[in-house]
Design an enzyme around this catalytic site. Structure first.
Site, short mmCIF file in Angstrom:
data_model
loop_
_atom_site.label_atom_id
_atom_site.label_comp_id
_atom_site.label_asym_id
_atom_site.label_seq_id
_atom_site.Cartn_x
_atom_site.Cartn_y
_atom_site.Cartn_z
N CYS A 1 -2.49 2.60 9.59
CA CYS A 1 -2.42 2.98 8.20
C CYS A 1 -3.36 4.08 7.97
O CYS A 1 -4.34 4.07 8.74
CB CYS A 1 -2.27 1.93 7.28
SG CYS A 1 -3.72 1.08 7.34
N ASN A 34 -2.04 -8.59 8.45
CA ASN A 34 -0.79 -7.81 8.49
C ASN A 34 0.13 -7.95 9.37
O ASN A 34 1.35 -7.62 9.54
CB ASN A 34 -1.04 -6.19 8.06
CG ASN A 34 -1.41 -5.54 9.26
OD1 ASN A 34 -0.49 -5.09 10.00
ND2 ASN A 34 -2.77 -5.44 9.16
N HIS A 41 -12.00 -3.84 5.34
CA HIS A 41 -11.79 -4.73 4.52
C HIS A 41 -12.55 -4.93 3.20
O HIS A 41 -12.17 -5.50 2.29
CB HIS A 41 -12.04 -6.03 5.16
CG HIS A 41 -11.42 -6.31 6.53
ND1 HIS A 41 -11.89 -5.84 7.64
CD2 HIS A 41 -10.03 -6.49 6.84
CE1 HIS A 41 -11.25 -6.18 8.68
NE2 HIS A 41 -10.09 -6.08 8.20
N CYS A 86 -11.24 0.56 3.06
CA CYS A 86 -10.01 1.10 2.86
C CYS A 86 -9.88 1.45 1.29
O CYS A 86 -10.22 0.72 0.49
CB CYS A 86 -8.85 0.08 3.13
SG CYS A 86 -6.98 0.62 2.56
N CYS A 133 -0.21 -2.69 -0.27
CA CYS A 133 -0.63 -1.37 0.02
C CYS A 133 0.92 -0.52 0.45
O CYS A 133 1.70 -1.36 0.97
CB CYS A 133 -1.53 -1.16 0.95
SG CYS A 133 -1.36 -1.44 2.81
N SER A 160 -5.43 -10.31 12.71
CA SER A 160 -5.06 -9.27 11.87
C SER A 160 -3.85 -9.96 10.95
O SER A 160 -2.72 -10.11 11.44
CB SER A 160 -4.25 -7.99 12.57
OG SER A 160 -3.44 -7.47 11.63
N GLU A 179 -11.22 -9.48 3.54
CA GLU A 179 -10.62 -8.74 2.11
C GLU A 179 -10.80 -9.82 1.25
O GLU A 179 -11.29 -9.39 0.11
CB GLU A 179 -9.44 -8.31 2.63
CG GLU A 179 -9.04 -7.26 1.28
CD GLU A 179 -7.62 -6.77 1.55
OE1 GLU A 179 -7.06 -6.28 0.54
OE2 GLU A 179 -7.21 -6.77 2.49
N HIS A 237 -10.61 -14.72 4.86
CA HIS A 237 -10.07 -13.43 5.35
C HIS A 237 -11.24 -12.58 4.73
O HIS A 237 -11.62 -12.62 3.44
CB HIS A 237 -8.78 -12.95 5.07
CG HIS A 237 -8.28 -11.58 5.62
ND1 HIS A 237 -8.70 -10.27 5.08
CD2 HIS A 237 -7.56 -11.47 6.68
CE1 HIS A 237 -8.25 -9.43 5.81
NE2 HIS A 237 -7.52 -10.10 6.80
#
Length: 303
Positions: A12, A226, A80, A102, A196, A224, A132, A130
């Site tokens: 991304c 995602n 993150h 990001c 996102c 990961s 983030e 996590h």
């Protein structure tokens, strides 16, 4: 073998930006450290190490705690994101700070701060531990509440006013389900979904794959989130294998299969995904000569 390379897949814009920032940091104050994995992919971490950029990542430690391992030089904040406390501590230590957060994560942080200032508490849908989620929760640990399940929502005070948002890499279907549930038991909740666009369209592509696909490969690091969500969505209908690279692909999985689909997480190098696609294209279960796997060239990971 027939192969469906699902699009979009792979990097991304946030991952591309973070990697470019790290690659361009070589002229910065030495030594150079990354505070946690720049993105969740070990091959990228290893490739950056080859360039002299060291990742500081200790299981169970927060970004704030990881800073204790760095005494001088340059520190890169990962895609993150991180809390204001992390940036301030790094600056107080005299470190040169480079922010590779990001832009979608920054947008979520700005939303949380804005709504906190307006008097709301925040319900943040995310994955415990996590980075983030850690960065978002640490904005205000008393008023930003981590939501991982419906049980967490049930613990909230129905008399309070909340804004509900989420980690950008969560399953859009899980987020929708939790948001709808929150609206049934919390009368004063406002929804601000922050999945996102890259995550959303990749998940929708997996959800809508062709019916005649026999087996699905999701290429990506097990850290990961995602990537895990792509595998979870695909597994609702298909046989799915999540692999880090071609090395993890078991030939026995392919026996009797006619058509494979391949996708990859937003932090997976295109080179690794293409290796899997190319191998499957030439694979013939009746020809052992097609079983050979090309070795991974670490120098191509950051291309």
């Amino acid at each position: 073998m027939q192969v469906k390379a699902i699009t979009p897949r792979g990097y991304c814009k946030g991952v591309v930006r973070a990697i470019e920032i790290a690659k361009n940091a070589q002229n910065e104050q030495q030594p150079i450290y990354i505070l946690g994995m720049i993105v969740h992919n070990q091959y990228i971490v290893d490739a950056l190490k080859e360039r002299g950029i060291q990742t500081i990542d200790i299981p169970g430690q927060t970004r704030l705690e990881l800073l204790d391992q760095i005494q001088h030089g340059t520190v890169i904040v990962t895609a993150h994101g991180a809390s204001d406390q992390v940036f301030q501590k790094a600056k107080n230590k005299g470190l040169n700070v480079i922010d590779a957060s990001c832009l979608d994560v920054i947008k979520t942080h700005d939303l949380i701060k804005e709504k906190l200032n307006e008097g709301y508490d925040i319900l943040y849908i995310g994955k415990k531990g996590h980075p983030e989620a850690e960065g978002a929760i640490s904005i205000d640990e008393k008023r930003v509440h981590l939501i991982t399940s419906k049980n967490d929502i049930q613990m909230m005070d129905p008399n309070k006013h909340y804004v509900m948002t989420n980690q950008t890499t969560m399953s859009l279907y899980d987020v929708y389900d939790l948001c709808e549930y929150a609206k049934t038991i919390l009368p004063h909740v406002t929804i601000e979904k922050e999945t996102c666009t890259a995550t959303k369209i990749r998940q929708e592509a997996i959800k809508n794959m062709e019916e005649d696909i026999d087996i699905v490969f999701i290429v990506g690091d097990p850290h990961s989130n995602n990537t895990q969500k792509l595998a979870s969505i695909a597994s609702e209908k298909k046989e799915v294998h999540m692999i880090e690279s071609l090395d993890d692909l078991n030939i026995n999985w392919l026996k009797g299969k006619k058509k494979a689909a391949v996708s990859s997480g937003a932090s997976t190098p295109t080179y690794l995904t293409n290796q899997v696609i190319e191998f499957l294209h030439q694979f013939n279960e009746n020809d052992p000569q097609t079983f050979f796997k090309q070795p991974i060239d670490l120098t191509k990971i950051l291309d």
